[in-house]
Write an enzyme that holds these catalytic residues in place. Structure first.
Site, short mmCIF file in Angstrom:
data_model
loop_
_atom_site.label_atom_id
_atom_site.label_comp_id
_atom_site.label_asym_id
_atom_site.label_seq_id
_atom_site.Cartn_x
_atom_site.Cartn_y
_atom_site.Cartn_z
N ALA A 1 -3.04 -53.55 -92.01
CA ALA A 1 -3.76 -54.64 -92.18
C ALA A 1 -5.23 -54.59 -91.51
O ALA A 1 -5.56 -53.15 -90.90
CB ALA A 1 -3.12 -56.11 -91.57
N ASN A 2 -5.97 -55.37 -91.34
CA ASN A 2 -7.20 -55.48 -90.55
C ASN A 2 -7.49 -56.66 -89.98
O ASN A 2 -6.86 -57.64 -90.08
CB ASN A 2 -8.42 -55.11 -91.56
CG ASN A 2 -8.69 -56.05 -92.58
OD1 ASN A 2 -8.87 -57.39 -92.25
ND2 ASN A 2 -8.40 -55.56 -93.89
#
Ligand code: C5P
Length: 222
Positions: free
Chosen positions: A29-30
């Protein structure tokens, strides 16, 4: 100005990160919060547009008056975007993961037995470029974002050309700015001919001003 700047227009917005599963419990993810994209969707709805928001996993609630479609992965996001077309204006504010794992393990990966598992990555589709380069059914106004840590405007210009969009909203996300996940944003509006730098302001205010500008660009002056 005031409400109604986008009355009668269909606006499509992507927002948030994507999650790319590694196994049933882990993902890539980020740090995107979805705040800017959600604020744009809300502002477009407040301006009278018919808004579809395609959102990755975020902790924000769905904006009022917006048809919100929640997805997890980049490929799901692209499919949802394509299903939501046609649109008059498309704003791609999502922080789409560039890579996914080539395969998703069916069972939780085990750490016993020595070496860590190799993560084989595959390139995700570029949603903005895919839509901006459509020959049929391309939204007349396609807007992308560029999160850069240096040479912000120069990189935005290159991105505009490479992706084939009409406008890039570029922001400086070097860690010192606190933009990523934060409440405020400093943006530059970059087209093929023009650069406009806005003062630092709240993401809601960026959204309102951007929506007003999109109304002008779409030929519906407030
Ligand atoms: O290439 P980069 O990720 O810097 O480009 C950012 C812009 O492209 C944003 O508008 C983002 O929403 C969009 N994008 C996308 N799909 C991807 C990667 C980026 O729509 N796979």
């Amino acid at each position: 100005s005031g409400g109604g700047e986008l009355a009668g227009l269909r606006v499509l917005v992507t927002s948030g990160p994507t999650h790319e599963p590694i196994d049933p419990v882990r993902y890539i993810a980020n740090r995107s919060s979805g705040r800017q994209g959600h604020a744009i969707a809300a502002a477009a709805a407040a301006a009278g547009a018919e808004v579809t928001l395609v959102s990755g996993p975020v902790s924000l609630s769905d904006p009022p008056g917006v048809r919100t479609i929640r997805v997890e992965t980049a490929r799901e996001m692209l499919a949802a975007v394509e299903a939501a077309l046609p649109a008059d204006i498309a704003v791609f504010a999502a922080a789409v993961a560039d890579w996914r794992t080539e395969t998703e393990a069916g069972q939780k990966l085990k750490k016993d037995g020595g070496a860590p598992p190799p993560l084989q990555l595959a390139l995700n589709p570029d949603i903005l470029a895919t839509i901006a380069q459509r020959t049929e059914g391309r939204p007349p106004l396609v807007v992308g974002f560029a999160a850069e840590t240096e040479n912000v405007v120069e990189h935005a210009r290159q991105k505009l050309a490479r992706k084939g969009c009409d406008l890039i909203v570029a922001n400086d996300v070097s860690p010192a700015t606190g933009v990523m996940g934060g409440e405020r944003n400093t943006v530059h509006l970059v087209t093929a001919q023009t650069v406009e730098t806005w003062p630092t302001m709240g993401k809601d205010e960026v959204a309102r001003r951007l929506v007003a500008r999109l109304g002008e660009l779409a030929g519906k002056r407030p």
